[in-house]
Design a protein around this motif. Structure first.
Motif, PDB file in Angstrom:
ATOM      1  N   ALA A 148       3.224 -62.025 -35.318  1.00  7.41           N
ATOM      2  CA  ALA A 148       3.389 -62.123 -33.624  1.00  7.41           C
ATOM      3  C   ALA A 148       3.908 -63.580 -34.094  1.00  7.41           C
ATOM      4  CB  ALA A 148       1.885 -62.576 -33.497  1.00  7.41           C
ATOM      5  N   THR A 149       2.884 -64.580 -35.011  1.00 12.01           N
ATOM      6  CA  THR A 149       3.674 -66.082 -34.669  1.00 12.01           C
ATOM      7  C   THR A 149       4.889 -65.886 -35.163  1.00 12.01           C
ATOM      8  OG1 THR A 149       1.284 -66.457 -35.822  1.00 12.01           O
ATOM      9  CG2 THR A 149       3.026 -67.751 -36.130  1.00 12.01           C
ATOM     10  N   ALA A 150       5.953 -64.526 -36.020  1.00 13.45           N
ATOM     11  CA  ALA A 150       7.000 -64.816 -36.051  1.00 13.45           C
ATOM     12  C   ALA A 150       7.957 -64.885 -35.032  1.00 13.45           C
ATOM     13  CB  ALA A 150       7.631 -63.920 -37.257  1.00 13.45           C
ATOM     14  N   ARG A 151       7.362 -63.778 -34.426  1.00 10.22           N
ATOM     15  CA  ARG A 151       7.953 -63.354 -33.150  1.00 10.22           C
ATOM     16  C   ARG A 151       7.877 -64.514 -31.856  1.00 10.22           C
ATOM     17  NH1 ARG A 151       5.649 -58.752 -33.630  1.00 10.22           N
ATOM     18  NH2 ARG A 151       4.129 -59.042 -32.338  1.00 10.22           N
ATOM     19  N   LEU A 152       7.304 -65.101 -32.053  1.00 12.44           N
ATOM     20  CA  LEU A 152       7.145 -66.366 -30.937  1.00 12.44           C
ATOM     21  C   LEU A 152       8.153 -67.498 -30.788  1.00 12.44           C
ATOM     22  CD1 LEU A 152       3.285 -68.020 -31.459  1.00 12.44           C
ATOM     23  CD2 LEU A 152       4.322 -66.993 -29.547  1.00 12.44           C
ATOM     24  N   ALA A 153       9.023 -67.757 -31.279  1.00 11.88           N
ATOM     25  CA  ALA A 153      10.027 -68.271 -31.871  1.00 11.88           C
ATOM     26  C   ALA A 153      11.667 -67.505 -30.984  1.00 11.88           C
ATOM     27  CB  ALA A 153      10.763 -68.422 -32.877  1.00 11.88           C
ATOM     28  N   VAL A 154      11.574 -65.998 -30.524  1.00 13.18           N
ATOM     29  CA  VAL A 154      12.220 -65.284 -29.992  1.00 13.18           C
ATOM     30  C   VAL A 154      12.343 -64.582 -28.926  1.00 13.18           C
ATOM     31  CG1 VAL A 154      13.632 -64.947 -32.316  1.00 13.18           C
ATOM     32  CG2 VAL A 154      12.011 -63.824 -31.786  1.00 13.18           C
ATOM     33  N   ASP A 155      10.515 -64.842 -28.528  1.00 13.69           N
ATOM     34  CA  ASP A 155      10.055 -64.010 -27.166  1.00 13.69           C
ATOM     35  C   ASP A 155      11.171 -64.322 -26.224  1.00 13.69           C
ATOM     36  OD1 ASP A 155       8.488 -61.784 -28.349  1.00 13.69           O
ATOM     37  OD2 ASP A 155       6.771 -62.497 -28.578  1.00 13.69           O
ATOM     38  N   ASP A 156      11.323 -64.395 -25.451  1.00 12.49           N
ATOM     39  CA  ASP A 156      11.736 -65.067 -24.223  1.00 12.49           C
ATOM     40  C   ASP A 156      10.612 -65.345 -22.924  1.00 12.49           C
ATOM     41  OD1 ASP A 156      14.382 -65.411 -24.913  1.00 12.49           O
ATOM     42  OD2 ASP A 156      15.385 -64.131 -24.290  1.00 12.49           O
ATOM     43  N   GLY A 157       9.908 -63.873 -22.945  1.00 12.31           N
ATOM     44  CA  GLY A 157       8.975 -64.643 -22.343  1.00 12.31           C
ATOM     45  C   GLY A 157       7.506 -65.425 -22.493  1.00 12.31           C
ATOM     46  N   VAL A 158       6.729 -65.085 -21.270  1.00  8.89           N
ATOM     47  CA  VAL A 158       5.597 -66.014 -21.107  1.00  8.89           C
ATOM     48  C   VAL A 158       4.717 -65.112 -21.094  1.00  8.89           C
ATOM     49  CG1 VAL A 158       4.228 -67.446 -19.939  1.00  8.89           C
ATOM     50  CG2 VAL A 158       6.596 -67.378 -19.584  1.00  8.89           C
ATOM     51  N   PRO A 159       3.269 -65.607 -22.466  1.00 10.67           N
ATOM     52  CA  PRO A 159       2.368 -64.654 -22.444  1.00 10.67           C
ATOM     53  C   PRO A 159       1.551 -64.412 -21.662  1.00 10.67           C
ATOM     54  CG  PRO A 159       2.581 -66.546 -24.800  1.00 10.67           C
ATOM     55  CD  PRO A 159       3.824 -67.182 -23.794  1.00 10.67           C
ATOM     56  N   ALA A 160       1.467 -63.701 -21.487  1.00  8.97           N
ATOM     57  CA  ALA A 160       0.448 -62.849 -20.174  1.00  8.97           C
ATOM     58  C   ALA A 160      -1.287 -63.713 -19.939  1.00  8.97           C
ATOM     59  CB  ALA A 160      -0.483 -61.150 -20.445  1.00  8.97           C
ATOM     60  N   GLY A 161      -1.150 -64.581 -18.980  1.00  6.01           N
ATOM     61  CA  GLY A 161      -1.897 -65.451 -17.823  1.00  6.01           C
ATOM     62  C   GLY A 161      -1.743 -67.056 -18.918  1.00  6.01           C
ATOM     63  N   GLU A 162      -0.676 -67.641 -19.049  1.00  5.82           N
ATOM     64  CA  GLU A 162      -0.103 -69.155 -18.844  1.00  5.82           C
ATOM     65  C   GLU A 162       1.393 -68.529 -18.390  1.00  5.82           C
ATOM     66  OE1 GLU A 162       0.982 -69.656 -22.575  1.00  5.82           O
ATOM     67  OE2 GLU A 162      -1.091 -69.104 -24.254  1.00  5.82           O
ATOM     68  N   ALA A 163       2.099 -70.052 -17.984  1.00  6.18           N
ATOM     69  CA  ALA A 163       2.835 -70.166 -16.823  1.00  6.18           C
ATOM     70  C   ALA A 163       3.164 -70.966 -17.528  1.00  6.18           C
ATOM     71  CB  ALA A 163       2.022 -70.828 -15.727  1.00  6.18           C
ATOM     72  N   LEU A 164       4.957 -71.256 -17.144  1.00  6.16           N
ATOM     73  CA  LEU A 164       5.784 -72.343 -17.404  1.00  6.16           C
ATOM     74  C   LEU A 164       5.181 -73.912 -16.921  1.00  6.16           C
ATOM     75  CD1 LEU A 164       9.033 -70.009 -17.959  1.00  6.16           C
ATOM     76  CD2 LEU A 164       7.673 -70.984 -19.513  1.00  6.16           C
ATOM     77  N   ASN A 165       6.081 -74.498 -17.166  1.00  4.07           N
ATOM     78  CA  ASN A 165       5.509 -75.603 -16.955  1.00  4.07           C
ATOM     79  C   ASN A 165       6.286 -75.561 -15.509  1.00  4.07           C
ATOM     80  OD1 ASN A 165       3.377 -76.450 -18.854  1.00  4.07           O
ATOM     81  ND2 ASN A 165       5.572 -78.026 -20.248  1.00  4.07           N
ATOM     82  N   GLY A 166       6.032 -76.265 -14.364  1.00  2.00           N
ATOM     83  CA  GLY A 166       6.401 -76.582 -13.483  1.00  2.00           C
ATOM     84  C   GLY A 166       6.075 -74.739 -12.231  1.00  2.00           C
ATOM     85  N   ASP A 167       5.762 -73.809 -12.895  1.00  3.08           N
ATOM     86  CA  ASP A 167       5.299 -72.617 -11.865  1.00  3.08           C
ATOM     87  C   ASP A 167       3.611 -72.823 -11.173  1.00  3.08           C
ATOM     88  OD1 ASP A 167       7.679 -71.865 -12.688  1.00  3.08           O
ATOM     89  OD2 ASP A 167       7.042 -70.289 -14.212  1.00  3.08           O
ATOM     90  N   ASP A 168       3.271 -73.382 -12.244  1.00  6.23           N
ATOM     91  CA  ASP A 168       1.530 -73.273 -11.352  1.00  6.23           C
ATOM     92  C   ASP A 168       1.234 -74.807 -10.806  1.00  6.23           C
ATOM     93  OD1 ASP A 168      -0.930 -73.416 -11.782  1.00  6.23           O
ATOM     94  OD2 ASP A 168      -1.236 -74.109 -13.742  1.00  6.23           O
ATOM     95  N   PRO A 169       1.079 -73.847  -9.489  1.00  6.73           N
ATOM     96  CA  PRO A 169       0.861 -75.317  -7.827  1.00  6.73           C
ATOM     97  C   PRO A 169      -0.614 -76.057  -8.297  1.00  6.73           C
ATOM     98  CG  PRO A 169       0.330 -72.859  -7.722  1.00  6.73           C
ATOM     99  CD  PRO A 169       0.717 -72.654  -8.948  1.00  6.73           C
ATOM    100  N   ASN A 170      -1.120 -75.126  -9.406  1.00  8.97           N
ATOM    101  CA  ASN A 170      -2.586 -76.564  -9.723  1.00  8.97           C
ATOM    102  C   ASN A 170      -2.500 -77.621 -10.736  1.00  8.97           C
ATOM    103  OD1 ASN A 170      -3.612 -74.868  -7.272  1.00  8.97           O
ATOM    104  ND2 ASN A 170      -4.056 -73.178  -8.991  1.00  8.97           N
ATOM    105  N   ASN A 171      -0.903 -77.288 -11.146  1.00 13.04           N
ATOM    106  CA  ASN A 171      -0.763 -78.339 -11.924  1.00 13.04           C
ATOM    107  C   ASN A 171      -0.797 -80.208 -11.593  1.00 13.04           C
ATOM    108  OD1 ASN A 171      -0.680 -80.273 -14.825  1.00 13.04           O
ATOM    109  ND2 ASN A 171       1.302 -78.645 -14.942  1.00 13.04           N
TER     110      ASN A 171
END
Length: 60
Positions: free
Chosen positions: A32-55
């Motif tokens: 799982a750690t090795a795949r982090l560098a090549v995964d394009d998706g965002v893990p479930a429950g997390e948002a990209l910076n700017g996608d969270d209106p509550n930020n």
């Protein structure tokens, strides 16, 4: 004499770490750690910076 003891201790440390790293129960976590560098998706429950209106932070 001392250099031989140090060399032996370092060799035992290396072998111990190698055995620990190759334990089958750790494999899924390492994969799982090795795949982090090549995964394009965002893990479930997390948002990209700017996608969270509550930020409250702004990009200044």
């Amino acid at each position: 004499m001392i250099s031989g003891i140090v060399t032996t201790m370092l060799l035992l440390l290396f072998v111990g770490l190698w055995v620990w790293a190759w334990q089958p129960r750790l494999r899924s976590g390492f994969e799982a750690t090795a795949r982090l560098a090549v995964d394009d998706g965002v893990p479930a429950g997390e948002a990209l910076n700017g996608d969270d209106p509550n930020n409250a932070r702004t990009n200044a």
